[in-house]
Design a protein around this motif. Structure first.
Motif, PDB file in Angstrom:
ATOM      1  N   LEU A 327       0.829  -1.209   0.000  1.00 21.22           N
ATOM      2  CA  LEU A 327       0.000   0.000   0.000  1.00 21.22           C
ATOM      3  C   LEU A 327       0.861   1.255   0.000  1.00 21.22           C
ATOM      4  O   LEU A 327       0.506   2.267  -0.614  1.00 21.22           O
ATOM      5  CB  LEU A 327      -0.934  -0.008   1.212  1.00 21.22           C
ATOM      6  CG  LEU A 327      -2.069  -1.038   1.171  1.00 21.22           C
ATOM      7  CD1 LEU A 327      -2.853  -1.011   2.472  1.00 21.22           C
ATOM      8  CD2 LEU A 327      -2.990  -0.768  -0.029  1.00 21.22           C
ATOM      9  N   PHE A 328       1.999   1.205   0.691  1.00 17.02           N
ATOM     10  CA  PHE A 328       2.929   2.338   0.626  1.00 17.02           C
ATOM     11  C   PHE A 328       3.424   2.522  -0.803  1.00 17.02           C
ATOM     12  O   PHE A 328       3.566   3.655  -1.281  1.00 17.02           O
ATOM     13  CB  PHE A 328       4.111   2.119   1.576  1.00 17.02           C
ATOM     14  CG  PHE A 328       5.082   3.253   1.591  1.00 17.02           C
ATOM     15  CD1 PHE A 328       4.857   4.372   2.375  1.00 17.02           C
ATOM     16  CD2 PHE A 328       6.227   3.228   0.795  1.00 17.02           C
ATOM     17  CE1 PHE A 328       5.763   5.438   2.374  1.00 17.02           C
ATOM     18  CE2 PHE A 328       7.133   4.277   0.794  1.00 17.02           C
ATOM     19  CZ  PHE A 328       6.899   5.390   1.586  1.00 17.02           C
ATOM     20  N   GLY A 329       3.686   1.402  -1.486  1.00 13.99           N
ATOM     21  CA  GLY A 329       4.066   1.487  -2.892  1.00 13.99           C
ATOM     22  C   GLY A 329       2.967   2.126  -3.729  1.00 13.99           C
ATOM     23  O   GLY A 329       3.256   2.840  -4.691  1.00 13.99           O
ATOM     24  N   GLY A 330       1.703   1.876  -3.350  1.00 17.00           N
ATOM     25  CA  GLY A 330       0.597   2.529  -4.049  1.00 17.00           C
ATOM     26  C   GLY A 330       0.613   4.035  -3.878  1.00 17.00           C
ATOM     27  O   GLY A 330       0.311   4.789  -4.815  1.00 17.00           O
ATOM     28  N   LEU A 331       0.993   4.493  -2.685  1.00 15.25           N
ATOM     29  CA  LEU A 331       1.100   5.937  -2.459  1.00 15.25           C
ATOM     30  C   LEU A 331       2.218   6.534  -3.313  1.00 15.25           C
ATOM     31  O   LEU A 331       2.073   7.640  -3.860  1.00 15.25           O
ATOM     32  CB  LEU A 331       1.362   6.212  -0.977  1.00 15.25           C
ATOM     33  CG  LEU A 331       0.235   5.828   0.006  1.00 15.25           C
ATOM     34  CD1 LEU A 331       0.670   6.088   1.439  1.00 15.25           C
ATOM     35  CD2 LEU A 331      -1.037   6.627  -0.318  1.00 15.25           C
ATOM     36  N   VAL A 332       3.331   5.817  -3.417  1.00 18.22           N
ATOM     37  CA  VAL A 332       4.431   6.286  -4.267  1.00 18.22           C
ATOM     38  C   VAL A 332       3.970   6.341  -5.719  1.00 18.22           C
ATOM     39  O   VAL A 332       4.326   7.265  -6.467  1.00 18.22           O
ATOM     40  CB  VAL A 332       5.654   5.367  -4.119  1.00 18.22           C
ATOM     41  CG1 VAL A 332       6.774   5.787  -5.076  1.00 18.22           C
ATOM     42  CG2 VAL A 332       6.172   5.395  -2.682  1.00 18.22           C
ATOM     43  N   TRP A 333       3.150   5.368  -6.135  1.00 20.59           N
ATOM     44  CA  TRP A 333       2.644   5.341  -7.505  1.00 20.59           C
ATOM     45  C   TRP A 333       1.778   6.560  -7.814  1.00 20.59           C
ATOM     46  O   TRP A 333       1.792   7.085  -8.932  1.00 20.59           O
ATOM     47  CB  TRP A 333       1.849   4.054  -7.718  1.00 20.59           C
ATOM     48  CG  TRP A 333       1.096   3.958  -9.005  1.00 20.59           C
ATOM     49  CD1 TRP A 333      -0.258   3.924  -9.161  1.00 20.59           C
ATOM     50  CD2 TRP A 333       1.643   3.883 -10.325  1.00 20.59           C
ATOM     51  NE1 TRP A 333      -0.591   3.831 -10.494  1.00 20.59           N
ATOM     52  CE2 TRP A 333       0.557   3.800 -11.222  1.00 20.59           C
ATOM     53  CE3 TRP A 333       2.948   3.883 -10.830  1.00 20.59           C
ATOM     54  CZ2 TRP A 333       0.745   3.716 -12.602  1.00 20.59           C
ATOM     55  CZ3 TRP A 333       3.127   3.794 -12.203  1.00 20.59           C
ATOM     56  CH2 TRP A 333       2.045   3.709 -13.059  1.00 20.59           C
TER      57      TRP A 333
END
Length: 359
Positions: A327-333
Motif C-alpha cells: 500500500l505504501f508502494g501505491g502511495l508512491v505510484w
C-alpha cells in the motif's frame, strides 16, 4: 574458448544478446504468446488454489483461537515486523541495481527503489503485475528490452540460488527434525537439483557445441541471461550477500512475529524452517503465495512444536505486513511521474511480451 556472458545460443552458435531486441525475434515470440482466455484460466486456477488451501486450513483450525491470536499480537513486535519488510525493499533494490550495473544499465538508486516499491503494490493488486510494471517503467527510462527482461530473470534466479544456500546451511539442523522420509527425499532432491543446476550454469560456455545444440534454445538463452551478473568483474560478492540478506530479513520477520504472538519459536528454528516456507510459496501456483505460504508455515513450524493456530497466525500477519508495504508502494505510484502515461493495455502487452520472450 570462454564466451561473453552477454551472448545467447542461436542457430548453432553464440550470438549477441541484443538479438532479443530484434523486431523479427520479438514478432515471432508474440505469435507464441498465451492467448487471453488461457491467461484468464491460469489466473482463475491460482485464485482457486489460494482460496482452496485457505479454506482447508481454516476448517481444521479453531477460528476463535486464531482470531484471539491475531488480536492479541504485541503491536510493537508487529510494527517492527512491518519495518523489517519495508527495509527489505532497500536490500531488494540494491540487489537489482547491482544486476543492472552488471548489464551496463546506469539506473540511479532512488529511481530504482521507486520502481521496485511501486512493483510491490502491483504485485498485491494484480496477478504477476509487479514484474510487468517494473519492465514498463524501465522501458520508459530508455532501457533496452533485453536488459529489462534479463534483470528480472537474473533477479529471480539469484533469489532462488541464495535461498538454496540458506536451506543447505540449515540442513544439519533440519535433518534430525524430519521423520517423514518422503519429505526428506523431496528436500534433498530439490537441493541436489539446485546444485547441479548451478554447476551446469557456471560451466555452460565450456560445453561442447553439440551438447549445447541438444539443449532447447530457450533454456540456453535463459542460462546466459542469469549467469551474466554472477560473472561480472565487480560487485559479485555484494550481489550474493544482498540476495542472502533479503531472505534472512523474512526469517527475522517471522521470528519477531512469533515473539509478538508468544509462540515458542527460537531463532535457530526460524533460520532452519522459514526458508522452506519461502521456497514453497515461491512456486507460482497461487496468488501472491497466499494459501501455499500458510500451509507450508503450519507444516514447517510444526516440526518445531509450534501449534498450528500460532503458525497460521504468523503466516497471516506476514502476508498482511506485505500488504502494508504494498500500500505504501501505491502511495508512491500516485505521485510517480510515469503514472500519467500508464496504460493498462500497454502493461498487459508488456506482460504478454515477457511471457513470449526467449528466456
Amino acid at each position: 574458448m570462454v564466451r561473453s556472458p552477454w551472448s545467447i545460443w542461436r542457430d548453432g552458435k553464440f550470438r549477441p544478446l541484443s538479438l532479443l531486441d530484434d523486431p523479427a525475434v520479438n514478432d515471432r515470440g508474440r505469435n507464441q504468446t498465451m492467448k487471453p482466455p488461457a491467461k484468464a484460466l491460469v489466473t482463475l486456477v491460482k485464485f482457486a488454489v489460494s482460496i482452496g488451501i485457505l479454506v482447508l486450513l481454516l476448517r481444521s483450525q479453531d477460528l476463535s483461537s486464531l482470531k484471539a491470536d491475531l488480536l492479541a499480537v504485541n503491536l510493537n513486535m508487529l510494527a517492527l515486523a512491518v519495518l523489517l519488510l519495508f527495509a527489505q525493499t532497500f536490500i531488494l533494490c540494491h540487489r537489482w541495481i547491482l544486476i543492472l550495473r552488471a548489464m551496463s544499465v546506469p539506473l540511479r538508486w532512488l529511481a530504482g527503489w521507486r520502481i521496485l516499491i511501486i512493483s510491490t503494490f502491483f504485485n498485491q493488486v494484480l496477478p504477476a503485475g509487479g514484474d510487468a510494471v517494473r519492465i514498463w517503467m524501465l522501458r520508459r527510462n530508455g532501457v533496452q528490452w533485453s536488459q529489462t527482461i534479463g534483470s528480472i530473470v537474473a533477479d529471480r534466479f539469484l533469489a532462488l540460488l541464495a535461498l538454496g544456500l540458506i536451506v543447505l546451511a540449515g540442513m544439519p539442523f533440519l535433518l534430525p527434525r524430519v521423520h517423514d522420509n518422503s519429505l526428506l527425499f523431496a528436500i534433498v532432491t530439490v537441493l541436489a537439483a539446485a546444485c547441479l543446476g548451478a554447476i551446469a550454469l557456471a560451466t555452460l560456455d565450456r560445453w561442447p557445441p553439440r551438447l549445447i545444440a541438444a539443449v532447447p534454445a530457450r533454456i540456453v538463452q535463459f542460462a546466459m541471461l542469469v549467469r551474466a551478473p554472477l560473472l561480472a568483474a565487480g560487485g559479485r560478492a555484494m550481489l550474493i550477500v544482498s540476495a542472502i540478506v533479503v531472505h534472512l530479513i523474512t526469517v527475522a520477520t517471522c521470528y519477531v512475529l512469533a515473539i509478538g504472538l508468544e509462540a515458542p519459536l527460537t531463532a535457530l528454528d526460524a533460520f532452519v524452517l522459514v526458508p522452506l516456507v519461502i521456497l514453497s510459496s515461491a512456486v507460482p501456483i497461487s496468488i501472491g503465495g497466499w494459501g501455499v505460504r500458510e500451509g507450508a508455515m503450519v507444516a514447517a513450524l510444526g516440526l518445531a512444536g509450534i501449534a498450528s493456530d500460532k503458525a497460521l497466525a504468523i503466516s497471516v500477519l506476514l502476508g498482511l505486513g506485505g500488504l502494508i508495504v504494498g500500500l505504501f508502494g501505491g502511495l508512491v505510484w500516485l505521485i510517480a511521474p510515469e503514472r500519467t502515461g500508464f496504460s493498462p493495455e500497454e502493461a498487459r502487452a508488456i506482460a504478454e511480451r515477457t511471457d513470449a520472450a526467449p528466456v
